[in-house]
Design an enzyme around this catalytic site. Structure first.
Site, PDB file in Angstrom:
ATOM      1  N   GLU A  31      -3.712  -0.483  -9.531  1.00  0.00           N
ATOM      2  CA  GLU A  31      -2.612   0.430  -9.851  1.00  0.00           C
ATOM      3  C   GLU A  31      -1.417  -0.428 -10.257  1.00  0.00           C
ATOM      4  OE1 GLU A  31      -3.564   4.279  -7.009  1.00  0.00           O
ATOM      5  OE2 GLU A  31      -2.442   2.642  -6.116  1.00  0.00           O
ATOM      6  N   ASN A  51      -3.816   5.851  -2.431  1.00  0.00           N
ATOM      7  CA  ASN A  51      -3.505   5.965  -0.994  1.00  0.00           C
ATOM      8  C   ASN A  51      -2.856   7.293  -0.620  1.00  0.00           C
ATOM      9  OD1 ASN A  51      -4.651   3.600  -0.316  1.00  0.00           O
ATOM     10  ND2 ASN A  51      -2.758   2.408  -0.262  1.00  0.00           N
ATOM     11  N   HIS A  89      -1.193  -3.078  -7.308  1.00  0.00           N
ATOM     12  CA  HIS A  89      -1.894  -2.652  -6.098  1.00  0.00           C
ATOM     13  C   HIS A  89      -3.406  -2.770  -6.303  1.00  0.00           C
ATOM     14  CE1 HIS A  89      -3.029   0.597  -2.999  1.00  0.00           C
ATOM     15  NE2 HIS A  89      -2.791  -0.542  -2.380  1.00  0.00           N
ATOM     16  N   SER A 139       0.822  -1.214   0.000  1.00  0.00           N
ATOM     17  CA  SER A 139       0.000   0.000   0.000  1.00  0.00           C
ATOM     18  C   SER A 139       0.849   1.254   0.000  1.00  0.00           C
ATOM     19  CB  SER A 139      -0.837   0.061   1.280  1.00  0.00           C
ATOM     20  OG  SER A 139      -1.714  -1.002   1.366  1.00  0.00           O
TER      21      SER A 139
HETATM   22  C1  CAA Z   1      -5.425   0.408   1.853  1.00  0.00           C
HETATM   23  C2  CAA Z   1      -5.113   0.209   0.416  1.00  0.00           C
HETATM   24  O1  CAA Z   1      -3.953  -0.048   0.091  1.00  0.00           O
HETATM   25  C3  CAA Z   1      -6.092   0.400  -0.662  1.00  0.00           C
HETATM   26  C4  CAA Z   1      -7.538   0.117  -0.376  1.00  0.00           C
HETATM   27  O2  CAA Z   1      -8.029  -0.938  -0.622  1.00  0.00           O
HETATM   28  S1  CAA Z   1      -8.381   1.380   0.275  1.00  0.00           S
HETATM   29  C5  CAA Z   1     -10.012   0.768   0.381  1.00  0.00           C
HETATM   30  C6  CAA Z   1     -10.733   0.870  -0.943  1.00  0.00           C
HETATM   31  N1  CAA Z   1     -12.082   0.390  -0.786  1.00  0.00           N
HETATM   32  C7  CAA Z   1     -13.119   1.200  -0.590  1.00  0.00           C
HETATM   33  O3  CAA Z   1     -12.989   2.409  -0.587  1.00  0.00           O
HETATM   34  C8  CAA Z   1     -14.402   0.489  -0.335  1.00  0.00           C
HETATM   35  C9  CAA Z   1     -15.533   1.460  -0.112  1.00  0.00           C
HETATM   36  N2  CAA Z   1     -16.785   0.699   0.045  1.00  0.00           N
HETATM   37  C10 CAA Z   1     -17.513   0.252  -0.993  1.00  0.00           C
HETATM   38  O4  CAA Z   1     -17.192   0.458  -2.152  1.00  0.00           O
HETATM   39  C11 CAA Z   1     -18.774  -0.500  -0.646  1.00  0.00           C
HETATM   40  O5  CAA Z   1     -19.162  -0.153   0.664  1.00  0.00           O
HETATM   41  C12 CAA Z   1     -18.596  -2.063  -0.744  1.00  0.00           C
HETATM   42  C13 CAA Z   1     -18.399  -2.455  -2.230  1.00  0.00           C
HETATM   43  C14 CAA Z   1     -17.430  -2.575   0.079  1.00  0.00           C
HETATM   44  C15 CAA Z   1     -19.833  -2.753  -0.179  1.00  0.00           C
HETATM   45  O6  CAA Z   1     -20.942  -2.215  -0.775  1.00  0.00           O
HETATM   46  P1  CAA Z   1     -22.268  -1.892   0.082  1.00  0.00           P
HETATM   47  O7  CAA Z   1     -23.308  -1.507  -0.894  1.00  0.00           O
HETATM   48  O8  CAA Z   1     -21.863  -0.931   1.152  1.00  0.00           O
HETATM   49  O9  CAA Z   1     -22.583  -3.229   0.843  1.00  0.00           O
HETATM   50  P2  CAA Z   1     -23.248  -4.564   0.345  1.00  0.00           P
HETATM   51  O10 CAA Z   1     -24.701  -4.364   0.038  1.00  0.00           O
HETATM   52  O11 CAA Z   1     -22.879  -5.563   1.398  1.00  0.00           O
HETATM   53  O12 CAA Z   1     -22.464  -4.948  -0.973  1.00  0.00           O
HETATM   54  C16 CAA Z   1     -22.765  -4.430  -2.271  1.00  0.00           C
HETATM   55  C17 CAA Z   1     -22.536  -5.500  -3.283  1.00  0.00           C
HETATM   56  O13 CAA Z   1     -21.192  -5.918  -3.244  1.00  0.00           O
HETATM   57  C18 CAA Z   1     -21.109  -7.338  -3.064  1.00  0.00           C
HETATM   58  N3  CAA Z   1     -19.909  -7.612  -2.250  1.00  0.00           N
HETATM   59  C19 CAA Z   1     -19.412  -6.848  -1.258  1.00  0.00           C
HETATM   60  N4  CAA Z   1     -18.293  -7.394  -0.779  1.00  0.00           N
HETATM   61  C20 CAA Z   1     -18.072  -8.524  -1.481  1.00  0.00           C
HETATM   62  C21 CAA Z   1     -17.077  -9.519  -1.450  1.00  0.00           C
HETATM   63  N5  CAA Z   1     -16.040  -9.475  -0.595  1.00  0.00           N
HETATM   64  N6  CAA Z   1     -17.170 -10.551  -2.328  1.00  0.00           N
HETATM   65  C22 CAA Z   1     -18.185 -10.618  -3.203  1.00  0.00           C
HETATM   66  N7  CAA Z   1     -19.165  -9.704  -3.282  1.00  0.00           N
HETATM   67  C23 CAA Z   1     -19.106  -8.670  -2.427  1.00  0.00           C
HETATM   68  C24 CAA Z   1     -22.397  -7.701  -2.374  1.00  0.00           C
HETATM   69  O14 CAA Z   1     -22.774  -9.036  -2.636  1.00  0.00           O
HETATM   70  C25 CAA Z   1     -23.392  -6.708  -2.958  1.00  0.00           C
HETATM   71  O15 CAA Z   1     -23.910  -7.151  -4.177  1.00  0.00           O
HETATM   72  P3  CAA Z   1     -25.390  -6.708  -4.633  1.00  0.00           P
HETATM   73  O16 CAA Z   1     -25.512  -5.236  -4.350  1.00  0.00           O
HETATM   74  O17 CAA Z   1     -25.429  -7.025  -6.080  1.00  0.00           O
HETATM   75  O18 CAA Z   1     -26.297  -7.529  -3.792  1.00  0.00           O
HETATM   76  N1  NAI Z   2      -6.159  -4.039   3.794  1.00  0.00           N
HETATM   77  C1  NAI Z   2      -6.290  -3.325   2.685  1.00  0.00           C
HETATM   78  O1  NAI Z   2      -7.322  -2.668   2.481  1.00  0.00           O
HETATM   79  C2  NAI Z   2      -5.192  -3.312   1.674  1.00  0.00           C
HETATM   80  C3  NAI Z   2      -3.936  -3.814   1.947  1.00  0.00           C
HETATM   81  N2  NAI Z   2      -2.961  -3.796   0.978  1.00  0.00           N
HETATM   82  C4  NAI Z   2      -1.633  -4.332   1.241  1.00  0.00           C
HETATM   83  O2  NAI Z   2      -1.692  -5.746   1.053  1.00  0.00           O
HETATM   84  C5  NAI Z   2      -0.806  -6.404   1.982  1.00  0.00           C
HETATM   85  C6  NAI Z   2      -1.604  -7.368   2.833  1.00  0.00           C
HETATM   86  O3  NAI Z   2      -2.609  -6.664   3.526  1.00  0.00           O
HETATM   87  P1  NAI Z   2      -3.874  -7.423   4.156  1.00  0.00           P
HETATM   88  O4  NAI Z   2      -4.310  -8.529   3.273  1.00  0.00           O
HETATM   89  O5  NAI Z   2      -4.826  -6.360   4.538  1.00  0.00           O
HETATM   90  O6  NAI Z   2      -3.210  -8.037   5.479  1.00  0.00           O
HETATM   91  P2  NAI Z   2      -3.711  -9.247   6.397  1.00  0.00           P
HETATM   92  O7  NAI Z   2      -3.149  -9.003   7.741  1.00  0.00           O
HETATM   93  O8  NAI Z   2      -5.189  -9.434   6.240  1.00  0.00           O
HETATM   94  O9  NAI Z   2      -3.009 -10.528   5.720  1.00  0.00           O
HETATM   95  C7  NAI Z   2      -1.624 -10.711   5.643  1.00  0.00           C
HETATM   96  C8  NAI Z   2      -1.385 -12.210   5.555  1.00  0.00           C
HETATM   97  O10 NAI Z   2      -0.008 -12.437   5.252  1.00  0.00           O
HETATM   98  C9  NAI Z   2       0.427 -13.561   5.993  1.00  0.00           C
HETATM   99  N3  NAI Z   2       1.896 -13.519   6.087  1.00  0.00           N
HETATM  100  C10 NAI Z   2       2.660 -12.669   6.830  1.00  0.00           C
HETATM  101  N4  NAI Z   2       3.971 -12.932   6.609  1.00  0.00           N
HETATM  102  C11 NAI Z   2       4.016 -13.943   5.700  1.00  0.00           C
HETATM  103  C12 NAI Z   2       5.078 -14.646   5.062  1.00  0.00           C
HETATM  104  N5  NAI Z   2       6.349 -14.351   5.307  1.00  0.00           N
HETATM  105  N6  NAI Z   2       4.763 -15.630   4.180  1.00  0.00           N
HETATM  106  C13 NAI Z   2       3.474 -15.937   3.904  1.00  0.00           C
HETATM  107  N7  NAI Z   2       2.424 -15.299   4.483  1.00  0.00           N
HETATM  108  C14 NAI Z   2       2.698 -14.314   5.356  1.00  0.00           C
HETATM  109  C15 NAI Z   2      -0.296 -13.436   7.328  1.00  0.00           C
HETATM  110  O11 NAI Z   2      -0.343 -14.675   8.007  1.00  0.00           O
HETATM  111  C16 NAI Z   2      -1.665 -12.940   6.876  1.00  0.00           C
HETATM  112  O12 NAI Z   2      -2.575 -14.006   6.624  1.00  0.00           O
HETATM  113  C17 NAI Z   2      -0.110  -5.280   2.763  1.00  0.00           C
HETATM  114  O13 NAI Z   2       1.088  -4.962   2.114  1.00  0.00           O
HETATM  115  C18 NAI Z   2      -1.109  -4.134   2.675  1.00  0.00           C
HETATM  116  O14 NAI Z   2      -0.499  -2.881   2.819  1.00  0.00           O
HETATM  117  C19 NAI Z   2      -3.190  -3.318  -0.286  1.00  0.00           C
HETATM  118  C20 NAI Z   2      -4.435  -2.856  -0.630  1.00  0.00           C
HETATM  119  C21 NAI Z   2      -5.528  -2.769   0.331  1.00  0.00           C
END
Ligand code: CAA
Ligand code: NAI
Length: 309
Positions: A177, A215, A165, A144
């Site tokens: 990404e 991010n 990503h 991330s």
């Molecule tokens: C940290 C990083 O490095 C990067 C990141 O990832 S940052 C995070 C980025 N993600 C976001 O910003 C997510 C923001 N949230 C959303 O887009 C929405 O809330 C969400 C798609 C997660 C859920 O949608 P929602 O409308 O709030 O909830 P919900 O009704 O449960 O789900 C909507 C649909 O998605 C489906 N769905 C949700 N999660 C699912 C999953 N894990 N697997 C399969 N289907 C899924 C549901 O079945 C549902 O389908 P229908 O509407 O057709 O019935």
């Molecule tokens: N959580 C999020 O929304 C997002 C996370 N990421 C990135 O993805 C990566 C994973 O994040 P998450 O899935 O959220 O974490 P998580 O904590 O849910 O899962 C990480 C997994 O890696 C395993 N693990 C740790 N060390 C290991 C090793 N040496 N060999 C094999 N398995 C190992 C752990 O047991 C765990 O199951 C991180 O780099 C995070 O920054 C990227 C996009 C979105």
């Protein structure tokens, strides 16, 4: 004319070779992200090996994949639910699991790493895999926030190393990404773009800069929400409602932090703060630190800013 035809056939077969090149994928880390990436790769006909550190974790990953596929099947086969089970089983057949990454990468075209957001741990993993994987294997990190070049520096395949990503939840989020680090070859970058498209995702090209595109904008925003709450300027519930109803976001910042994982969010902000301590956008948050110290990591542990069922 014959030349043009030969050229055309050659270009077709080389682009087909590019597709054929990534058929077998190894995903390291079966947590939130790795399980989602494995599901999507298997659903698009790739042969997938999912690796984690224990059989128990892998069982939990498999259960998560199955329940996510059930949600997909419920929608896809609403008229004919009996076909849904066959659909799920066909996809699950494309996934096997292992706790020994070095042994399974021997036959893989692409390794996607999704383990803990820690540079040293990622470097150690890739350093070991570099010795075990075939020449042609491409390595990609789902990090991330860490520089791809820093992760790749533990290997001797800088040209075959890039960033992929994904976003959480992977089955629903259309974006990937694709990151071209300074050492990434154009061929590797093109293969990663092609692979993202083969997964049914929309790739965007990114430079190897902190947080890439999403991010770099999203994480400071979420931390600003926590700081606003820490200053007593709004309850987390009101801030969440405000951003959903006032800005049209599907989740409020506290809901999203719980969804992403508070540990992952803390790793990201701490890493950036260490590199750029004067940037107020990267300042650590006492409240976030406290929750992480208490093991309240969000949805995945049942509690974070909120309690989850
Ligand atoms: C940290 C990083 O490095 C990067 C990141 O990832 S940052 C995070 C980025 N993600 C976001 O910003 C997510 C923001 N949230 C959303 O887009 C929405 O809330 C969400 C798609 C997660 C859920 O949608 P929602 O409308 O709030 O909830 P919900 O009704 O449960 O789900 C909507 C649909 O998605 C489906 N769905 C949700 N999660 C699912 C999953 N894990 N697997 C399969 N289907 C899924 C549901 O079945 C549902 O389908 P229908 O509407 O057709 O019935
Ligand atoms: N959580 C999020 O929304 C997002 C996370 N990421 C990135 O993805 C990566 C994973 O994040 P998450 O899935 O959220 O974490 P998580 O904590 O849910 O899962 C990480 C997994 O890696 C395993 N693990 C740790 N060390 C290991 C090793 N040496 N060999 C094999 N398995 C190992 C752990 O047991 C765990 O199951 C991180 O780099 C995070 O920054 C990227 C996009 C979105």
């Amino acid at each position: 004319m014959a030349f043009v035809t030969r050229q055309f056939i050659r270009s077709l077969s080389s682009s087909a070779a590019l597709h054929a090149a990534i058929k077998h994928v190894t995903i390291i880390g079966g947590g939130l992200m790795g399980a989602g990436i494995a599901q999507v790769a298997a659903s698009t006909g790739h042969s997938v090996v999912l690796v984690d550190t224990s059989e128990d974790i892998l069982k939990k990953s498999a259960k998560g994949i199955e329940s996510s596929l059930k949600r997909v099947a419920k929608k896809k086969f609403a008229e004919k639910p009996e076909d849904g089970e066959a659909f799920i089983q066909k996809i699950l057949k494309n996934i096997s699991t292992s706790t020994d990454a070095a042994s399974v990468v021997q036959g893989t075209d692409l390794v996607v790493e999704a383990i803990v957001e820690n540079l040293k741990v990622k470097q150690d993993l890739f350093g070991a895999l570099d010795k075990a994987a075939p020449e042609h294997t491409i390595f990609a990190s789902n990090t991330s926030s860490l520089p791809i070049a820093d992760i790749a520096s533990s290997t001797a395949r800088l040209d075959r190393f890039g960033g992929l990503h994904f976003f959480n939840p992977v089955p629903m989020m259309k974006l990937v990404e694709v990151i071209k680090a300074p050492g990434t070859s154009q061929q590797t970058f093109d293969s990663l773009l092609e692979f993202s498209k083969a997964l049914g995702k929309h790739p965007v090209s990114c430079k190897d800069t902190p947080g890439f595109i999403v991010n770099r904008l999203l994480v400071p925003y979420m931390l600003e929400a926590v700081r606003l709450h820490e200053r007593g300027h709004g309850s987390k519930e009101d801030i969440d409602v405000a951003m959903k109803l006032g800005a049209g976001y599907p989740m409020g910042p506290f809901e999203l932090l719980d969804y992403v994982g508070l540990d992952t969010s803390k790793f990201i902000i701490d890493g950036w703060h260490e590199k750029d301590p004067d940037n107020p956008l990267f300042a650590p948050s006492p409240l976030l630190n406290k929750l992480v110290a208490e093991g309240k990591l969000g949805k995945k542990t049942g509690e974070g800013f909120y309690k989850h069922k």
